[in-house]
Design a protein around this motif. Structure first.
Motif, PDB file in Angstrom:
ATOM      1  N   MET A   1     -51.904 -20.080 -50.554  1.00 26.18           N
ATOM      2  CA  MET A   1     -52.552 -18.954 -49.892  1.00 26.18           C
ATOM      3  C   MET A   1     -52.478 -19.175 -48.382  1.00 26.18           C
ATOM      4  O   MET A   1     -53.001 -20.164 -47.860  1.00 26.18           O
ATOM      5  CB  MET A   1     -54.017 -18.842 -50.329  1.00 26.18           C
ATOM      6  CG  MET A   1     -54.840 -17.819 -49.550  1.00 26.18           C
ATOM      7  SD  MET A   1     -54.302 -16.102 -49.768  1.00 26.18           S
ATOM      8  CE  MET A   1     -54.841 -15.822 -51.475  1.00 26.18           C
ATOM      9  N   LEU A   2     -51.830 -18.265 -47.678  1.00 26.51           N
ATOM     10  CA  LEU A   2     -51.706 -18.349 -46.230  1.00 26.51           C
ATOM     11  C   LEU A   2     -52.670 -17.364 -45.575  1.00 26.51           C
ATOM     12  O   LEU A   2     -52.665 -16.177 -45.904  1.00 26.51           O
ATOM     13  CB  LEU A   2     -50.274 -18.038 -45.787  1.00 26.51           C
ATOM     14  CG  LEU A   2     -49.168 -18.927 -46.370  1.00 26.51           C
ATOM     15  CD1 LEU A   2     -47.823 -18.568 -45.762  1.00 26.51           C
ATOM     16  CD2 LEU A   2     -49.481 -20.398 -46.149  1.00 26.51           C
ATOM     17  N   THR A   3     -53.479 -17.865 -44.661  1.00 21.80           N
ATOM     18  CA  THR A   3     -54.442 -17.008 -43.975  1.00 21.80           C
ATOM     19  C   THR A   3     -54.332 -17.180 -42.468  1.00 21.80           C
ATOM     20  O   THR A   3     -53.893 -18.215 -41.968  1.00 21.80           O
ATOM     21  CB  THR A   3     -55.890 -17.335 -44.396  1.00 21.80           C
ATOM     22  OG1 THR A   3     -56.257 -18.631 -43.899  1.00 21.80           O
ATOM     23  CG2 THR A   3     -56.046 -17.317 -45.905  1.00 21.80           C
ATOM     24  N   ASP A   4     -54.724 -16.142 -41.758  1.00 25.76           N
ATOM     25  CA  ASP A   4     -54.801 -16.216 -40.304  1.00 25.76           C
ATOM     26  C   ASP A   4     -55.794 -15.164 -39.835  1.00 25.76           C
ATOM     27  O   ASP A   4     -55.974 -14.129 -40.490  1.00 25.76           O
ATOM     28  CB  ASP A   4     -53.439 -15.986 -39.657  1.00 25.76           C
ATOM     29  CG  ASP A   4     -53.372 -16.571 -38.243  1.00 25.76           C
ATOM     30  OD1 ASP A   4     -52.743 -17.628 -38.086  1.00 25.76           O
ATOM     31  OD2 ASP A   4     -53.969 -15.985 -37.325  1.00 25.76           O
ATOM     32  N   PHE A   5     -56.437 -15.430 -38.710  1.00 24.71           N
ATOM     33  CA  PHE A   5     -57.395 -14.493 -38.131  1.00 24.71           C
ATOM     34  C   PHE A   5     -56.673 -13.305 -37.506  1.00 24.71           C
ATOM     35  O   PHE A   5     -57.236 -12.228 -37.351  1.00 24.71           O
ATOM     36  CB  PHE A   5     -58.241 -15.218 -37.089  1.00 24.71           C
ATOM     37  CG  PHE A   5     -59.365 -14.398 -36.536  1.00 24.71           C
ATOM     38  CD1 PHE A   5     -60.453 -14.065 -37.330  1.00 24.71           C
ATOM     39  CD2 PHE A   5     -59.351 -13.951 -35.220  1.00 24.71           C
ATOM     40  CE1 PHE A   5     -61.498 -13.297 -36.829  1.00 24.71           C
ATOM     41  CE2 PHE A   5     -60.385 -13.192 -34.709  1.00 24.71           C
ATOM     42  CZ  PHE A   5     -61.470 -12.871 -35.518  1.00 24.71           C
ATOM     43  N   SER A   6     -55.388 -13.515 -37.138  1.00 26.12           N
ATOM     44  CA  SER A   6     -54.612 -12.483 -36.455  1.00 26.12           C
ATOM     45  C   SER A   6     -53.727 -11.719 -37.428  1.00 26.12           C
ATOM     46  O   SER A   6     -52.872 -12.321 -38.090  1.00 26.12           O
ATOM     47  CB  SER A   6     -53.739 -13.117 -35.368  1.00 26.12           C
ATOM     48  OG  SER A   6     -52.719 -12.238 -34.950  1.00 26.12           O
ATOM     49  N   PRO A   7     -53.873 -10.391 -37.532  1.00 26.36           N
ATOM     50  CA  PRO A   7     -52.979  -9.618 -38.408  1.00 26.36           C
ATOM     51  C   PRO A   7     -51.537  -9.689 -37.939  1.00 26.36           C
ATOM     52  O   PRO A   7     -50.610  -9.661 -38.749  1.00 26.36           O
ATOM     53  CB  PRO A   7     -53.542  -8.192 -38.315  1.00 26.36           C
ATOM     54  CG  PRO A   7     -54.366  -8.160 -37.072  1.00 26.36           C
ATOM     55  CD  PRO A   7     -54.901  -9.546 -36.892  1.00 26.36           C
ATOM     56  N   GLY A   8     -51.330  -9.801 -36.616  1.00 29.25           N
ATOM     57  CA  GLY A   8     -49.982  -9.932 -36.081  1.00 29.25           C
ATOM     58  C   GLY A   8     -49.306 -11.203 -36.560  1.00 29.25           C
ATOM     59  O   GLY A   8     -48.119 -11.208 -36.901  1.00 29.25           O
ATOM     60  N   MET A   9     -50.067 -12.304 -36.593  1.00 30.56           N
ATOM     61  CA  MET A   9     -49.514 -13.571 -37.067  1.00 30.56           C
ATOM     62  C   MET A   9     -49.169 -13.497 -38.557  1.00 30.56           C
ATOM     63  O   MET A   9     -48.149 -14.037 -38.994  1.00 30.56           O
ATOM     64  CB  MET A   9     -50.494 -14.710 -36.809  1.00 30.56           C
ATOM     65  CG  MET A   9     -50.469 -15.245 -35.391  1.00 30.56           C
ATOM     66  SD  MET A   9     -48.861 -15.931 -34.949  1.00 30.56           S
ATOM     67  CE  MET A   9     -49.220 -16.577 -33.318  1.00 30.56           C
ATOM     68  N   LEU A  10     -50.020 -12.847 -39.335  1.00 29.94           N
ATOM     69  CA  LEU A  10     -49.734 -12.708 -40.765  1.00 29.94           C
ATOM     70  C   LEU A  10     -48.450 -11.901 -40.980  1.00 29.94           C
ATOM     71  O   LEU A  10     -47.659 -12.207 -41.874  1.00 29.94           O
ATOM     72  CB  LEU A  10     -50.902 -12.037 -41.484  1.00 29.94           C
ATOM     73  CG  LEU A  10     -52.069 -12.942 -41.902  1.00 29.94           C
ATOM     74  CD1 LEU A  10     -53.114 -12.130 -42.648  1.00 29.94           C
ATOM     75  CD2 LEU A  10     -51.588 -14.100 -42.772  1.00 29.94           C
ATOM     76  N   LYS A  11     -48.245 -10.872 -40.165  1.00 29.89           N
ATOM     77  CA  LYS A  11     -47.010 -10.097 -40.263  1.00 29.89           C
ATOM     78  C   LYS A  11     -45.810 -10.973 -39.929  1.00 29.89           C
ATOM     79  O   LYS A  11     -44.757 -10.897 -40.571  1.00 29.89           O
ATOM     80  CB  LYS A  11     -47.063  -8.890 -39.326  1.00 29.89           C
ATOM     81  CG  LYS A  11     -47.954  -7.761 -39.824  1.00 29.89           C
ATOM     82  CD  LYS A  11     -47.868  -6.557 -38.906  1.00 29.89           C
ATOM     83  CE  LYS A  11     -48.705  -5.397 -39.440  1.00 29.89           C
ATOM     84  NZ  LYS A  11     -48.624  -4.207 -38.563  1.00 29.89           N
TER      85      LYS A  11
END
Length: 398
Positions: free
Chosen positions: A207-217
């Protein structure tokens, strides 16, 4: 005359590029695309590399950026040997722009379908269009951030004394069973998994998570057709959105010093880990890149700051043991042996300007040349600037 020396008049350049003389004059007047040289009569001459710069401008203009923004973001491009990195950045931003336009188009299609069926007006459908449009990200900031990250990575890749990169080394330290449920907090662009994909056991659920939606993209884009091996979720490390005792391992790779409340985040990690689950938290030491800080101070320019290094002080190799040991057992520290020997001034300048607070556009051409000469002199003294790296990770069990 070889291709690397080829020069073109304004007319020749305009004809080959398919733009007007007026466009070139305007780009020159605002400093967006200035000619590489002038002939004896004072007429402008353009080089082959000017075509690359024009292509960059036209690409960013094509995706809807105004010229002021284009002028700012191209200052952050990596000016290395060749054109691969700038093109990759343009492709990344364009891909995200296309994805956003597709989302807007889908919202419009949904509203059209409702109207074509003669259904009662559902104003939520129109609100969805507005929401999709307003979901547009700050493209100049996205471009700048991606460029800055690539700049720093490139310096480490090109000048590190350890041939095994950090991501590859760190991955090999993950002592986990063939079947494991893994959570990464602050996955960034998913470099850890991109670089080590061939070695991921089939039994790992990640499971990969990040606070930034841009980083997740970015993470999804970089993993491309490998996405089916991963799950993605936007998450705050201070409020991890998973049930108690869910994961066999939690990874926080160079991210805890960004978290406002580290103690709360560590408590959350402890909560979501299974009994005997392992926590991996990497960071840097207080002396990491210290020689680079010394160089900046020696140059003594008010336009360059070393304050960007201070953000790691909340969680570094010297104070992290106490913080992690409050919640985890048998905590150990393992260091990664590496240094930099930088033999060119330009990549080092790019690295410094990629740090928060150090804006290249604040420098005049004369000041930039002064800085380059200063770095060239520092390099010549010992055939390269030695910069020590101090990186490692803590690991402990619940």
């Amino acid at each position: 005359m070889g291709n690397d020396e080829a020069m073109f008049t304004v007319g020749e350049f305009a004809a080959k590029a398919g733009v007007t003389h007026r466009t070139l004059r305007y780009y020159d007047s605002i400093g967006l695309l200035q000619p590489s040289a002038h002939n004896k009569s004072g007429h402008r001459l353009y080089s082959l590399e000017d075509f690359a710069r024009l292509q960059k401008i036209m690409t960013l203009k094509f995706i809807g950026l105004p010229l002021d923004d284009i002028g700012n973001i191209i200052k952050y491009d990596i000016d290395g040997k060749g054109f691969k990195n700038p093109l990759e950045l343009q492709k990344q931003v364009m891909t995200q722009k296309i994805r956003h336009m597709q989302e807007v188009s889908a919202a419009i299609d949904e509203a059209l379908l409702m109207l074509n069926k003669g259904e009662k007006l559902n104003w939520d459908k129109f609100i969805n269009i507005i929401t999709a449009i307003n979901a547009d990200i700050n493209w100049p900031a996205q471009y700048q951030n991606a460029s800055n990250l690539k700049t720093r990575i490139k310096v480490h890749e090109d000048y590190s004394t350890n041939n095994q990169g950090w991501m590859e080394w760190f991955f090999k330290q993950l002592n986990l069973p063939d079947n494991a449920n893994i959570l990464e907090l602050g996955c960034g662009d998913a470099s850890l998994w991109v670089k080590n994909f061939a070695f991921i056991p089939d039994g790992w659920s990640i499971m990969l998570t990040d606070f930034s939606p841009g980083m997740l993209k970015d993470a999804k884009s970089n993993l491309k057709n490998k996405n089916n091996r991963f799950k993605f979720k936007m998450a705050d490390a201070q409020m991890i959105p998973f049930e108690d005792e869910t994961f066999d391992a939690v990874i926080a790779n160079h991210m805890l010093y960004h978290v406002p409340d580290i103690e709360k985040s560590l408590s959350e990690v402890h909560r979501v880990l299974k009994p005997k689950g392992i926590f991996y938290a990497s960071t840097v030491g207080k002396k990491h890149m210290s020689e680079l800080r010394d160089i900046i101070q020696k140059f003594d320019c008010r336009l360059i700051t070393i304050k960007s290094w201070e953000h790691t002080e909340k969680f570094h190799l010297e104070n992290g043991m106490d913080k992690v040991s409050k919640l985890f057992k048998n905590v150990k520290l393992k260091r990664y042996e590496d240094n930099l020997i930088v033999t060119e001034a330009k990549p080092l300048m790019d690295y410094i300007f990629s740090m928060p607070g150090n804006a290249r556009q604040g420098f005049s051409e004369e000041k930039l040349m002064e800085f380059k000469i200063f770095l060239d002199n520092e390099i010549s003294v010992s055939n390269g600037i030695f910069i020590s790296k101090d990186t490692g990770f803590f690991y402990g069990t619940k």
